[in-house]
Design an enzyme around this catalytic site. Sequence first.
Site, mmCIF file in Angstrom:
data_model
loop_
_atom_site.group_PDB
_atom_site.id
_atom_site.type_symbol
_atom_site.label_atom_id
_atom_site.label_comp_id
_atom_site.label_asym_id
_atom_site.label_seq_id
_atom_site.Cartn_x
_atom_site.Cartn_y
_atom_site.Cartn_z
ATOM 1 N N SER A 1 -9.574 -0.636 7.283
ATOM 2 C CA SER A 1 -9.044 -0.530 5.918
ATOM 3 C C SER A 1 -8.327 -1.740 5.351
ATOM 4 C CB SER A 1 -8.103 0.663 5.824
ATOM 5 O OG SER A 1 -8.861 1.819 5.656
ATOM 6 N N LYS B 1 0.847 -1.208 0.000
ATOM 7 C CA LYS B 1 0.000 0.000 0.000
ATOM 8 C C LYS B 1 0.878 1.252 0.000
ATOM 9 C CE LYS B 1 -3.885 1.911 2.713
ATOM 10 N NZ LYS B 1 -4.673 1.752 3.967
ATOM 11 N N SER C 1 -9.646 1.703 3.044
ATOM 12 C CA SER C 1 -8.820 2.447 2.119
ATOM 13 C C SER C 1 -7.800 1.591 1.358
ATOM 14 C CB SER C 1 -8.077 3.546 2.883
ATOM 15 O OG SER C 1 -7.197 2.990 3.841
HETATM 16 N N1 GLN Z 1 -12.954 4.081 6.566
HETATM 17 C C1 GLN Z 1 -12.333 4.522 7.782
HETATM 18 C C2 GLN Z 1 -11.899 5.962 7.614
HETATM 19 O O1 GLN Z 1 -12.233 6.530 6.660
HETATM 20 C C3 GLN Z 1 -11.166 3.635 8.116
HETATM 21 C C4 GLN Z 1 -10.000 3.901 7.264
HETATM 22 C C5 GLN Z 1 -8.775 3.111 7.654
HETATM 23 O O2 GLN Z 1 -8.861 2.083 8.329
HETATM 24 N N2 GLN Z 1 -7.630 3.623 7.257
HETATM 25 O O3 GLN Z 1 -11.255 6.541 8.422
#
Ligand code: GLN
Length: 486
Positions: free
Chosen positions: A178, A79, A154
């Site tokens: 994420s 990532k 994400s």
């Molecule tokens: N969807 C959550 C957010 O927008 C979690 C994102 C993540 O785990 N990086 O913060």
Amino acid sequence: MTIPTSLTIHEAHRLLAKKELSSTELTRAYLSRIESVEPKVRALMTVTSELAMKQAAAADKRIADGDIKPLTGVPGVIKDVLCTRDARTTCSSKMLENFVPPYDAAIVEKLYADGMVLLGKTNLDEFAMGSSTENSAYFRTHNPWDLQRVPGGSSGGSAAAVAAGESVFALGSDTGGSIRQPASFCSIVGVKPTYGRVSRYGLISYASSLDQIGPMTQDVEDAAIVLNAISGHDERDSTSMPNPVPDYTRVLGRDLRGMKLGIPKEYFVDGMQPEVDTAIKTAIKKLEELGANIDWNVSLPSTPHALAVYYIIAPSEASANLARYDGVRYGFSCQDAAGMWDALEKTRQFGFGPEVKRRIMLGTYALSAGYYDAYYLKAQKVRTLIRREFDAAFEKYDALITPTSPTVPFKAGEKSDDLMAMYLSDVCTMPVNIAGVPAISIPAGFGGSLPIGMQIIGKNFAEETLLRIAHAYEQATEWHKQKPEI
Ligand code: GLN
């Protein structure tokens, strides 16, 4: 011979060790797979072909010398929030478009030391803020199971790359879901380790008290292999824990007799899709058949507050972490400005996308003098309650079973204008980060042709238990063998 691009790590390893396949051949096959499907899937921010071929040649030499580890010569992707000195690290933000870090993240060092081959860096929601990868400042990633739909987020690029056969495995980061939610949306395995299990050194911070790095793989054995490679203490991350790292593959294959599993009712939320409800309940019955004792009547009453707690704490930490992007130190810098304050303002105005700005404003507000007690401090108190409820549950149960996400993958654009609907994608995963405990998402069925994931949550440092349960379920079902047609 034509080399399949659906090999797991352990299958690729077997072929490499028997010298039936070289890492150079394997890497070339994946690079050509990337070339053919990437125009449709768009999982990758950067493809590192040259580096990959160099690392593959080095791996082949190493294997010829009789020095092979489970990841030696195996191609993977990372990532684009994890620092790599050989490839730009963008966070899918304009702010870091041309940023080449001066050092490798701790996990990158470890994976390189084991001989991994890096194929590329994956797309994400800008600075890991989002649940669909639509917040990337560059392009959206498509779900390999249905290109009209999102891969989750994400870490959507990582999940899509693995599901589409563009990579053997991937690394993601998980602040509120994420790793697990995109794993669920793309029908792969994703692990959010215990907070402190994996060093965050070189992970670009979003919300430091919640962020963890973890594996995204095609099956549970692969997840165990990657976890073996990346876990352990690192003095450069002061929150990293010194607990010894067991061999996570050793528990695989044990049955579930005597295991006590709890089903917390708060995770079967209003608005959950009926096909998800059915799939998860069917999966739980399967666990029972495999010998586990199921308690269907568990309650963690603070769960409904987790989303609110998360959206105070994560933006608060983000607002502090992202203050460093000022156009002076590194990253994008607006040159067309009248003086220092104007330059700072314009740098942040052009460098950050709308979701990132929203989080910075939310966090700055929650931390400001008049509101700190009412929001941030209150959220921290509820955080403690949530953690205590998990502690109490784990006195009675070896693990808790829940859906990973209340829905199957949604259509691109479907939730872009409805923030609350988007934020609700992670209702089942956020409590886990708030408490710091580990969890895994594994394929548990389909609603029509769209993937559904089951989440298994454990107590701190109980990754072995989670992998054991996940593996027993996986081996008794066929879900992980199904691949999308692109
Ligand atoms: N969807 C959550 C957010 O927008 C979690 C994102 C993540 O785990 N990086 O913060």
